[in-house]
Motif scaffolding. Structure first.
Motif, short mmCIF file in Angstrom:
data_model
loop_
_atom_site.label_atom_id
_atom_site.label_comp_id
_atom_site.label_asym_id
_atom_site.label_seq_id
_atom_site.Cartn_x
_atom_site.Cartn_y
_atom_site.Cartn_z
N GLY A 97 0.81 -1.21 0.00
CA GLY A 97 0.00 0.00 0.00
C GLY A 97 0.84 1.25 0.00
N ASP A 98 0.14 2.40 -0.12
CA ASP A 98 0.88 3.66 -0.22
C ASP A 98 0.25 4.84 0.51
N MET A 99 -0.98 4.72 1.01
CA MET A 99 -1.65 5.87 1.58
C MET A 99 -2.21 5.56 2.98
N PRO A 100 -2.68 6.60 3.70
CA PRO A 100 -3.20 6.35 5.05
C PRO A 100 -4.31 5.31 5.12
N ASN A 101 -5.13 5.18 4.07
CA ASN A 101 -6.17 4.15 4.13
C ASN A 101 -5.59 2.73 4.05
N ASP A 102 -4.28 2.61 3.76
CA ASP A 102 -3.61 1.31 3.76
C ASP A 102 -2.94 0.99 5.09
N VAL A 103 -2.85 1.96 5.98
CA VAL A 103 -2.09 1.77 7.22
C VAL A 103 -2.58 0.60 8.05
N PRO A 104 -3.89 0.45 8.31
CA PRO A 104 -4.30 -0.70 9.12
C PRO A 104 -3.91 -2.04 8.49
N MET A 105 -4.02 -2.14 7.18
CA MET A 105 -3.66 -3.38 6.49
C MET A 105 -2.16 -3.65 6.57
N LEU A 106 -1.35 -2.62 6.38
CA LEU A 106 0.10 -2.79 6.44
C LEU A 106 0.54 -3.19 7.84
N ALA A 107 -0.09 -2.63 8.85
CA ALA A 107 0.27 -2.96 10.23
C ALA A 107 -0.21 -4.35 10.62
N TRP A 108 -1.33 -4.79 10.05
CA TRP A 108 -1.93 -6.08 10.40
C TRP A 108 -1.23 -7.25 9.73
N ALA A 109 -0.80 -7.09 8.50
CA ALA A 109 -0.25 -8.20 7.72
C ALA A 109 1.07 -8.71 8.29
N GLY A 110 1.34 -9.99 8.03
CA GLY A 110 2.61 -10.56 8.44
C GLY A 110 3.78 -9.81 7.84
N LEU A 111 3.63 -9.39 6.59
CA LEU A 111 4.63 -8.56 5.93
C LEU A 111 3.90 -7.40 5.27
N GLY A 112 4.04 -6.23 5.82
CA GLY A 112 3.45 -5.03 5.25
C GLY A 112 4.50 -4.27 4.47
N VAL A 113 4.23 -4.03 3.19
CA VAL A 113 5.21 -3.40 2.30
C VAL A 113 4.65 -2.07 1.79
N ALA A 114 5.34 -1.00 2.08
CA ALA A 114 4.97 0.32 1.57
C ALA A 114 5.72 0.60 0.28
N MET A 115 5.08 1.31 -0.61
CA MET A 115 5.71 1.69 -1.87
C MET A 115 6.70 2.83 -1.64
N GLY A 116 7.66 2.95 -2.54
CA GLY A 116 8.64 4.03 -2.43
C GLY A 116 8.02 5.40 -2.53
N ASN A 117 6.83 5.49 -3.13
CA ASN A 117 6.10 6.74 -3.27
C ASN A 117 5.08 6.95 -2.15
N ALA A 118 5.16 6.17 -1.07
CA ALA A 118 4.10 6.15 -0.07
C ALA A 118 4.08 7.40 0.81
N HIS A 119 2.91 7.64 1.37
CA HIS A 119 2.69 8.67 2.37
C HIS A 119 3.52 8.32 3.62
N PRO A 120 4.00 9.32 4.37
CA PRO A 120 4.78 9.02 5.57
C PRO A 120 4.10 8.08 6.56
N ASP A 121 2.78 8.17 6.70
CA ASP A 121 2.08 7.28 7.63
C ASP A 121 2.16 5.82 7.17
N ALA A 122 2.08 5.60 5.87
CA ALA A 122 2.21 4.24 5.34
C ALA A 122 3.63 3.73 5.50
N LEU A 123 4.60 4.58 5.26
CA LEU A 123 6.01 4.19 5.44
C LEU A 123 6.26 3.77 6.89
#
Length: 278
Positions: free
Chosen positions: A228-254
């Motif tokens: 994911g790349d944006m704040p609406n992806d944050v819960p999913m990135l934090a929940w997943a076994g491996l959460g991967v942010a894109m290089g273009n992601a929002h700071p909250d996603a990173l």
């Protein structure tokens, strides 16, 4: 790429955001990304789209992928079976809650326009006007499906999300202001910095949507790789076994991710998946 070089298992399920993540800046799935995703699916790994898009905006992505995956839409509020063109489940804001949220939004963000997303039984259920907006609502993107109604009509039926729009206002500032007032009525998120906030039913997120798809498959969070790349992806990135942010992601996603890949324009999703399906 930063973060851990490897994850200690083969993914049991892949979940990915669409815009700014799976798609490049021309809204295309690259040949490299498509080939890698198809290799994972051929190996028997479920692939799930997790997007803020409504179901009716999923078919163009399906056409590019060449197969129809399950889709978590409207930031987790809707589970959509793209192959069968069927809404499997929908979590909604009641008309009463919508009215409360609308009053708060128009009071704390003067001049904001309102819209709601509704769903029927399929992506293009003509019996249900799906994107309904208040008079003069300014779209953050082209939306030919719009039905303009009075505010009273807009708030008269349950909806999977409420959109609050003020052109030119930073979404982060709008979200911060709303968060001081919304309380337990709904969860606030956004997928663009272009003056658009989305409120979904309380406790709903892309994480809960993907978990709902994974549960019948007996797959837990520890088996999921998510992108994911944006704040609406944050819960999913934090929940997943491996959460991967894109290089273009929002700071909250990173900050929420376990690692960072390259940008969506550089096949960031494919470069991670190629560890298992080169």
């Amino acid at each position: 790429m930063t973060g851990p070089a490897r994850w200690g298992r083969t993914p049991a399920l892949i979940a990915t955001d669409v815009d700014g993540t799976l798609l490049d800046d021309d809204e295309k799935v690259s040949a490299r990304t498509r080939a890698t995703v198809l290799a994972a699916v051929a190996a028997g790994v479920p692939f799930v789209l997790a997007t803020g898009r409504p179901p009716r905006w999923v078919p163009p992505v399906v056409d590019q992928l060449g197969f129809a995956p399950m889709a978590v839409c409207a930031n987790g509020a809707v589970i959509y079976d793209a192959e069968a063109d069927r809404i499997v489940a929908a979590r909604t804001l009641s008309a009463e809650v919508l009215a409360e949220l609308a009053e708060i939004a128009t009071r704390v963000i003067p001049g904001a326009g309102l819209a709601v997303e509704r769903v029927g039984r399929s992506a293009h259920d003509t019996a249900t006007p799906q994107f309904v907006s208040s008079p003069g609502y300014e779209h953050a993107w082209l939306n030919p499906d719009n039905t303009e109604v009075s505010v009273e009509d807009l708030l008269s039926a349950p909806a999977v999300k409420l959109l609050i729009r003020k052109a030119g206002a930073p979404s982060a500032d709008m979200a911060a202001e709303l968060a001081r007032h919304v309380g337990i009525e709904g969860d606030i998120t956004y997928s663009t910095n272009n003056g658009l906030i989305e409120i979904v039913p309380l406790g709903v997120s892309k994480a809960t949507g993907v978990a709902e798809v994974a549960r019948p498959l007996d797959i837990g969070a520890d088996g999921v790789v998510a992108f994911g790349d944006m704040p609406n992806d944050v819960p999913m990135l934090a929940w997943a076994g491996l959460g991967v942010a894109m290089g273009n992601a929002h700071p909250d996603a990173l900050a929420a991710a376990d690692e960072v890949t390259v940008t969506n324009g550089e096949d960031g999703v494919a470069r991670v998946l190629e560890r298992w399906w080169p």
